[in-house]
Enzyme design. Structure first.
Site, mmCIF file in Angstrom:
data_model
loop_
_atom_site.group_PDB
_atom_site.id
_atom_site.type_symbol
_atom_site.label_atom_id
_atom_site.label_comp_id
_atom_site.label_asym_id
_atom_site.label_seq_id
_atom_site.Cartn_x
_atom_site.Cartn_y
_atom_site.Cartn_z
ATOM 1 N N GLU A 1 0.808 -1.223 0.000
ATOM 2 C CA GLU A 1 0.000 0.000 0.000
ATOM 3 C C GLU A 1 0.842 1.275 0.000
ATOM 4 O OE1 GLU A 1 -2.679 -0.367 3.301
ATOM 5 O OE2 GLU A 1 -3.736 -2.075 2.431
ATOM 6 N N GLU B 1 -5.013 -8.845 0.199
ATOM 7 C CA GLU B 1 -5.704 -8.669 1.484
ATOM 8 C C GLU B 1 -7.189 -8.451 1.224
ATOM 9 O OE1 GLU B 1 -4.164 -5.624 4.091
ATOM 10 O OE2 GLU B 1 -2.075 -6.162 3.648
#
Length: 686
Positions: free
Chosen positions: A214, A393
């Site tokens: 991220e 995720e």
């Protein structure tokens, strides 16, 4: 439950059902299947964790941040600094994961633990210093392999070494921690030196690499918001805007150094594999995507586009030729109002971390990436030799396991639908096996398939019903209709009986809590307009493939053209634009001069048109705000969301400065739409 039993009885009698327009005709052991992966040999299931979430004996920047009072639900949590004791006892969580039957376990190595002493200003890069630590990581990966799971290893997961940041600095006009972390020009070199040492040692045990987790989120929350280490919290909205959009500072500068580091690491892994005779291990990044929707039309629509512009495609566009898979971290729906998150509390089901639930949004996000990159010869991950997409995720905070079973089932249904569309989803990784430390939210959100009894010195794991459901799905590689019925019945039963759920987010959708609030469970409830809240995966909520190019993609193309123009000519429209905005803001938003007559500017002066139009939009919005005009004037309500002022949820739209930034975002959106026809012209100049 009675509903699940009756449904199961019908299925055993051989009655095929049709739900949400999708006929279910696959069978297993006398039951109709909602999703069947038994022949999907190219799809695996996994679970994920990371050092900062789980490792004990780790004096990293997050512990220091917590001890400075910047992490919620930490001081009131037993044994907070011990996290999950994954460093001293990795077996507990590795076995917990392995017992579900998964094929891939995602974990990481901590950069600061391996390189405890260095300085960003040091010209010579710092590689691994504590080789005993690397030995221990090697034993942990061997343990994962012993439990018959493949290894996905993350090299950076939101934890920059403490020597790369300074606590106690003041906010600047460019945000927080300026010149530190990945903003420093030496950061890429230090990251590569550490990573190459790790690769040399651990590559024989690694099946998939994630270089960076991220990247956009890390830089936004660290530099532009200041709510992640080292701080301080950035309160000036113009500083946030400058940090987000100026390519010479803030988030974009840090991302540029991350990309430099990623490319070098990617090349090294490929070279090392050849030299060491190792098998090919796909390399990717884990990129957070959100199903972003405006709370209301007008201003919020512009803000949504503005956020998507910098968060959706830009980073992937800049690394697409150096990733074998595109990792997607997807948690759900983000309602946007002004220039940040908002709430639609009466019609969106929120998780314990304050994220809206939207399984169909996962397919929509995957489809949008498929549409953008499927025919791009430079997108390595989409080429015949690429690995496609991996859900790196997906998970939900839910302490009482009311929502998680249905959330899990419906998102796996979404993966099934995406693959049926021809989208190459190769892995589904759930976050996570056991409740852990969740960044600045501390221990309040409970993401685990298993609870952790932190009051007990042994910190035993207590599997929730969703743990057993996930295990059954993974081991049979099927989702039965009975699974869906049972999981949804838990939600509807809780809603109809008036049960509430724990939510660790403040009612303004921004802040965190030491102890959770209680919100109603909405699934199955009736809205005032007669609609039923039903967030299960529904094929009718999925956008058709190959639609016209979306505004976020067009806007990203404009930014990429601007960056390319800067590189080739030294002229940087984006930086000049932000500088002009800052200068304009410094004059207290004085009325701009009258606009030039039509045709007065050269047709090729895209930047001039863009900047002048933006400034007029900003001034007009500020005048409207001071005059009391509603920020949502001129627009209706987007499909799926009722117009619900944030004040109804315990907050407001913010003061004049925040409204001005939000209006500025709307101006950007409008002008980006006007720029559609000039993108080709800008590109032709490169």
């Amino acid at each position: 439950t009675g509903q699940a039993m009756s449904s199961s009885l019908l299925l055993r009698r051989g009655i095929a059902v049709t739900l949400f327009g999708m006929a279910r005709v696959a069978w297993a052991d006398g039951e109709v299947l909602a999703a069947d992966f038994r022949d999907a040999d190219d799809l695996w299931f996994g679970l994920a964790t990371a050092p900062a979430h789980a490792e004990d004996q780790l004096n990293d920047s997050w512990v220091q941040f917590a001890r400075r009072g910047q992490v919620r639900a930490w001081t009131n949590t037993p044994r907070a600094a011990e996290r999950l004791r994954f460093w001293t006892n990795p077996e507990a969580d590795i076995k917990l994961a392995a017992d579900t039957g998964i094929g891939v376990y995602r974990l990481g190595v901590d950069w600061g633990r391996l390189v405890p002493e260095c300085e960003l200003d040091r010209a010579e890069p710092c590689g691994v210093q504590d080789w005993a630590v690397l030995d221990e990581y090697e034993r942990t990966l061997q343990l994962v392999r012993k439990h018959k799971m493949k290894v996905m290893l993350s090299l950076f997961h939101h934890s920059f070494p403490s020597w790369g940041q300074t606590f106690g600095r003041d906010e600047t006009n460019e945000g927080a921690a300026m010149g530190e972390l990945f903003q420093h020009s030496n950061s890429a070199g230090h990251f590569v030196a550490f990573a190459t040492d790790v690769v040399r040692r651990l590559a024989p045990l690694v099946d998939y690499w994630v270089t960076i987790n991220e990247p956009v989120v890390f830089n936004m929350l660290t530099h532009c918001m200041g709510i992640w280490p080292p701080g301080p919290r950035v309160v000036n909205p113009m500083a946030r805007l400058n940090c987000m959009t100026n390519p010479h500072t803030g988030s974009l500068l840090a991302q540029a150094h991350m990309i430099d580091g990623h490319r070098q690491i990617y090349s090294f892994i490929r070279r090392h594999e050849r030299e060491a005779g190792l098998p090919f291990a796909p390399v990717g990044v884990a990129h957070l995507v959100m199903d972003s929707r405006p709370l209301s039309a007008g201003l919020d629509s512009g803000s949504t586009l503005f956020i998507d512009l910098y968060a959706k495609y830009l980073f992937i566009d800049l690394v697409k030729d150096a990733i074998d898979f595109c990792g997607i971290n997807y948690y759900g729906l983000e309602v946007v109002t002004g220039i940040g998150p908002g709430l639609a509390p009466k019609e969106v089901e929120y998780s314990g971390s304050g994220r809206g639930i939207s399984p169909a949004g996962l397919v929509n996000m995957l489809q949008s990436y498929q549409d953008r990159y499927a025919h791009d010869p430079n997108a390595r991950f989409m080429n015949p030799g690429g690995y496609g997409f991996v859900i790196t995720e997906n998970g939900i905070a839910d302490s009482e396991d009311i929502l998680r079973p249905a959330y899990l089932v419906e998102h796996i249904m979404a993966v099934h639908a995406a693959r049926a569309r021809g989208i190459r989803v190769r892995g589904y990784t759930f976050w996570t096996a056991a409740d852990n430390w969740e960044w600045a939210d501390g221990y309040c959100p409970k993401f685990g398939l298993a609870a952790v009894n932190r009051s007990d010195p042994r910190m035993p794991r207590v599997p929730r019903p969703s743990y057993h459901l996930f295990s059954r799905i993974v081991q049979t590689r099927t989702v039965t209709q009975a699974d869906r019925d049972w999981a949804w019945h838990r939600v509807v039963s809780a809603s109809s009986s008036g049960r509430t759920k724990e939510v660790c987010r403040t009612r303004d959708a921004v802040g965190s809590l030491d102890t959770p609030d209680r919100w109603p469970v909405l699934g199955g409830s009736r809205l005032p307009d007669g609609r039923t809240v039903d967030w299960r995966f529904n094929i009718s909520d999925v956008k058709p493939a190959g639609q016209k190019k979306e505004d976020a993609a067009i806007a990203t193309d404009f930014i990429l053209s601007s960056m390319a123009l800067s590189k080739s000519t030294g002229i940087d429209p984006a930086a000049a634009f932000v500088s002009a905005l800052a200068a304009y803001g410094a004059t207290s938003l004085r009325p701009p001069p009258p606009p030039a007559p039509p045709g007065g500017a050269a047709s090729s002066d895209l930047f001039g048109m863009f900047t002048k139009g933006f400034i007029h939009a900003l001034h007009g919005a500020q005048a409207a705000h001071t005059g009391g005009a509603a920020g949502t004037a001129g627009g209706g309500t987007p499909a799926g969301l009722r117009q619900e002022p944030l004040a109804a949820a315990g907050g407001g739209r913010g003061g004049g400065a925040l409204a001005a930034v939000g209006a500025a975002a709307a101006g950007v959106a409008a002008l980006l739409a006007l720029a559609r026809r000039r993108i080709r012209l800008a590109a032709a100049l490169l």
